[in-house]
Scaffold this motif. Structure first.
Motif, PDB file in Angstrom:
ATOM      1  N   GLU A 334       0.823  -1.212   0.000  1.00  0.00           N
ATOM      2  CA  GLU A 334       0.000   0.000   0.000  1.00  0.00           C
ATOM      3  C   GLU A 334       0.856   1.261   0.000  1.00  0.00           C
ATOM      4  O   GLU A 334       0.555   2.231  -0.703  1.00  0.00           O
ATOM      5  N   GLN A 335       1.930   1.271   0.783  1.00  0.00           N
ATOM      6  CA  GLN A 335       2.769   2.461   0.892  1.00  0.00           C
ATOM      7  C   GLN A 335       3.444   2.784  -0.438  1.00  0.00           C
ATOM      8  O   GLN A 335       3.596   3.956  -0.790  1.00  0.00           O
ATOM      9  N   VAL A 336       3.833   1.744  -1.180  1.00  0.00           N
ATOM     10  CA  VAL A 336       4.473   1.951  -2.485  1.00  0.00           C
ATOM     11  C   VAL A 336       3.449   2.487  -3.477  1.00  0.00           C
ATOM     12  O   VAL A 336       3.740   3.411  -4.254  1.00  0.00           O
ATOM     13  N   ARG A 337       2.245   1.935  -3.459  1.00  0.00           N
ATOM     14  CA  ARG A 337       1.184   2.422  -4.363  1.00  0.00           C
ATOM     15  C   ARG A 337       0.882   3.894  -4.081  1.00  0.00           C
ATOM     16  O   ARG A 337       0.720   4.691  -5.009  1.00  0.00           O
ATOM     17  N   GLU A 338       0.817   4.235  -2.828  1.00  0.00           N
ATOM     18  CA  GLU A 338       0.528   5.628  -2.459  1.00  0.00           C
ATOM     19  C   GLU A 338       1.624   6.564  -2.966  1.00  0.00           C
ATOM     20  O   GLU A 338       1.341   7.627  -3.512  1.00  0.00           O
TER      21      GLU A 338
END
Length: 350
Positions: A334-338
């Motif tokens: 999720e953090q990478v997508r954000e």
């Protein structure tokens, strides 16, 4: 080099001779009471660096090390340079040197092997010893300064004749000993403020003072967790993991980096540590090859490396990054997508 008395067969001199034989640059020994004053300096730093108290909480163990080791009577302090190692071109200026050439737990590094040999030697001499190779069993820079091995400069780093590109190591012992060195290193030039001016996030806010919460090294390793909303992320420039700027601009470091020797595994690992390849890295490779070396991030924090890589791509944006950024929008993290979404919006990618 340390002053060695080859005719003196005292315990102190036996230890020093063995250390120099094993390749240490310097060796000094101080009684534990010479660590007095460190606690006051730590409290002073916390007061100057607003909001840093939680960060420095872990340093309290160094302030009160005698509570855990009441038997300790002296501290053997050593320095060893790492400026002899070659920095691979593809990651030069992107991965900080101290992390690339970290000898603290790398069993392939001769410095680690020498540390083990020295510890065995101390035990053979009948000493009880304790060390913490990762983070120090005492405040290392303070101990090294008190032992006369060098000086702390305005960028907060400890310097010997090898500059700041050195590792400090310490062993507690149960025998009272003293072996002090004398340094002839000149103080920082009176009006030099190159390190302060060069700090990209003003973490180095004044001489001998820094706020770790805004340090690039802190924010790209164990500290940063929300780079899409980190206002200083745009100031990280070329750095993906760590930062060497305040050391590189220091006049007292000029000409100190030799770079003529290969460090075990670094040349083979370096192609995988470019921004684009970090984004392609799978968990298995990360856990087996990267995390054991860069241990500030845990086995489940590949995403942190990938967020750092995306931040680099944002700061040094080029069109050939587009495919990597867009692929990152589909990451399982999720953090990478954000972060990838933030970079896409900023640069008009769809």
């Amino acid at each position: 080099m340390s002053n060695v008395n080859f005719s003196d067969n005292s315990m102190e001199n036996q230890i020093q001779r063995k250390a120099l034989e094993l390749g240490y640059e310097k060796c000094g020994i101080i009684p534990v009471d010479m660590m007095e004053g460190y606690g006051e300096k730590l409290d002073e730093r916390i007061e100057k660096a607003t909001g840093s108290g939680q960060f420095y909480q872990g340093q309290k163990r160094l302030k009160n090390f005698q509570e855990q080791y009441p038997w300790a009577k002296s501290i053997i302090v050593l320095t060893v340079p790492y400026s002899q190692y070659k920095v691979p071109e593809e990651i030069s200026g992107h991965i900080a040197k101290a992390y690339l050439f970290d000898t603290r737990i790398d069993e392939q590094a001769e410095e680690y092997q020498h540390s083990q040999l020295l510890e065995n030697h101390l035990k053979e001499l009948g000493l009880r010893v304790e060390t913490n190779r990762k983070f120090g069993v005492v405040a290392l820079r303070w101990a090294a300064m008190k032992a006369g091995l060098g000086i702390i400069r305005r960028n907060n780093f400890f310097y010997t004749e090898s500059g700041s590109w050195i590792r400090i190591e310490a062993f507690l012992t149960d025998q009272k000993m003293e072996l002090l060195q004398q340094t002839t290193l000149p103080a920082c030039p009176k009006h030099c403020d190159r390190c302060i001016k060069a700090c990209p996030t003003t973490s180095l806010c004044e001489a001998y003072t820094m706020n770790p919460l805004s340090c690039v090294s802190f924010l790209t390793t164990f500290g940063g967790r929300d780079l899409p909303n980190e206002p200083m992320a745009s100031n990280f420039g070329d750095w993906i993991y760590g930062c060497d700027i305040c050391q590189e601009v220091c006049p007292m470091n000029q000409g100190k980096w030799k770079g003529d020797k290969d460090f075990p595994g670094v040349m083979a690992l370096s192609p995988y540590l470019t921004a684009e390849n970090i984004l392609k890295m799978d968990e298995s490779y990360y856990q087996q090859n990267v995390q054991p070396k860069f241990f500030y991030l845990s086995q489940d924090e590949l995403w942190k490396w990938q967020v750092d890589a995306l931040n680099f791509m944002d700061n040094r944006y080029q069109e050939h990054f587009n495919s990597s950024i867009l692929e990152a929008c589909e990451s399982k993290y999720e953090q990478v997508r954000e972060m990838a979404d933030t970079v896409c919006k900023k640069h008009g990618l769809t």
